[in-house]
Design an enzyme around this catalytic site. Structure first.
Site, short mmCIF file in Angstrom:
data_model
loop_
_atom_site.label_atom_id
_atom_site.label_comp_id
_atom_site.label_asym_id
_atom_site.label_seq_id
_atom_site.Cartn_x
_atom_site.Cartn_y
_atom_site.Cartn_z
N HIS A 36 4.96 2.35 -6.90
CA HIS A 36 3.95 2.07 -7.92
C HIS A 36 2.57 2.10 -7.30
O HIS A 36 2.40 2.12 -6.09
CB HIS A 36 4.21 0.73 -8.64
CG HIS A 36 4.04 -0.50 -7.81
ND1 HIS A 36 4.03 -1.77 -8.35
CD2 HIS A 36 3.86 -0.68 -6.46
CE1 HIS A 36 3.84 -2.66 -7.39
NE2 HIS A 36 3.75 -2.03 -6.25
N CYS A 82 -2.83 -1.74 -2.37
CA CYS A 82 -1.94 -1.46 -3.52
C CYS A 82 -2.53 -0.41 -4.45
O CYS A 82 -1.85 0.07 -5.35
CB CYS A 82 -1.64 -2.74 -4.28
SG CYS A 82 -0.78 -3.94 -3.26
N HIS A 91 2.87 3.38 -3.35
CA HIS A 91 3.63 2.83 -2.22
C HIS A 91 4.92 2.27 -2.79
O HIS A 91 5.03 2.05 -4.01
CB HIS A 91 2.81 1.74 -1.51
CG HIS A 91 2.54 0.56 -2.37
ND1 HIS A 91 1.48 0.52 -3.26
CD2 HIS A 91 3.22 -0.60 -2.56
CE1 HIS A 91 1.51 -0.62 -3.92
NE2 HIS A 91 2.56 -1.32 -3.53
N HIS A 131 8.64 -0.20 -2.83
CA HIS A 131 9.27 -1.49 -2.55
C HIS A 131 10.77 -1.36 -2.75
O HIS A 131 11.22 -0.57 -3.60
CB HIS A 131 8.79 -2.58 -3.52
CG HIS A 131 7.35 -2.92 -3.40
ND1 HIS A 131 6.86 -3.74 -2.41
CD2 HIS A 131 6.29 -2.57 -4.16
CE1 HIS A 131 5.56 -3.88 -2.57
NE2 HIS A 131 5.18 -3.17 -3.62
N ASP A 165 15.18 2.96 -10.84
CA ASP A 165 15.57 3.19 -9.44
C ASP A 165 15.16 4.59 -8.99
O ASP A 165 15.44 5.58 -9.68
CB ASP A 165 17.09 3.02 -9.30
CG ASP A 165 17.53 3.05 -7.84
OD1 ASP A 165 16.78 2.54 -6.98
OD2 ASP A 165 18.62 3.59 -7.57
N HIS A 166 14.48 4.65 -7.84
CA HIS A 166 13.97 5.91 -7.28
C HIS A 166 12.96 6.59 -8.22
O HIS A 166 12.88 7.81 -8.27
CB HIS A 166 15.11 6.86 -6.88
CG HIS A 166 15.81 6.40 -5.64
ND1 HIS A 166 16.63 5.29 -5.64
CD2 HIS A 166 15.80 6.86 -4.37
CE1 HIS A 166 17.09 5.10 -4.42
NE2 HIS A 166 16.60 6.03 -3.63
N GLU A 199 9.51 -8.74 -5.16
CA GLU A 199 8.82 -7.50 -4.81
C GLU A 199 8.88 -7.28 -3.30
O GLU A 199 8.99 -6.16 -2.83
CB GLU A 199 7.38 -7.55 -5.29
CG GLU A 199 6.64 -6.25 -5.16
CD GLU A 199 5.29 -6.30 -5.83
OE1 GLU A 199 4.96 -5.37 -6.56
OE2 GLU A 199 4.57 -7.30 -5.63
NI NI Z 1 3.37 -2.95 -4.44
#
Ligand code: NI
Length: 138
Positions: A16, A35, A41, A43, A81-82, A126
């Site tokens: 995100h 961010c 980036h 998580h 996901d992904h 997160e």
């Molecule tokens: Ni983040």
């Protein structure tokens, strides 16, 4: 009847970017720092969905965790996901995909799909140290 809280844990990986398009680049960097990295980036998120209800006499369960797992996987995990949360997920369109906003949208989706027990809370880890919890309160 005794009230029980049952939690299903799932994991997903997603990227995100935190960015408010109403603000200038300078303001975004001030607000979101790393961010706001242009290409996002990632998580490894941990999601915990808790429901509450009574034990059913017939099964001894509050809910069948297999069914709860299937709902979470179908309605949430398969969609995030992904994925890049800013671009790929319909229910996050036009939201800044902070953990707070993600959890709120997960709630909206799951609230209508979980019918055998009451949704009690959704927690999203997160990182190992940053956790957001929502209990459906406005
Ligand atoms: Ni983040």
């Amino acid at each position: 009847m005794p009230k029980m809280y049952i939690t299903r844990r799932e994991v997903f990986s997603a990227s995100h970017r935190l960015w408010n398009s109403d603000l200038s680049e300078e303001q975004n960097i001030e607000l979101f720092d790393k961010c706001a990295n242009p290409n996002g980036h990632g998580h490894n998120f941990v999601l915990e969905v808790t429901v509450v209800g009574d034990i059913k006499n017939e099964s001894g369960y509050v809910v069948d965790l297999k069914k709860l797992k299937n709902i979470i996987r179908e309605e949430i995990i398969s969609k995030v996901d992904h994925k890049h949360l800013n671009h790929d997920v319909d229910f996050l369109k036009d939201k800044i995909p902070t953990a707070e906003n993600i959890v709120r949208e997960f709630w909206r989706v799951l609230e209508t799909k979980i019918t055998k027990a009451k949704l009690s809370s959704i927690r999203l880890h997160e990182t190992e140290n940053n956790i957001v919890e929502y209990r459906g309160e406005e």
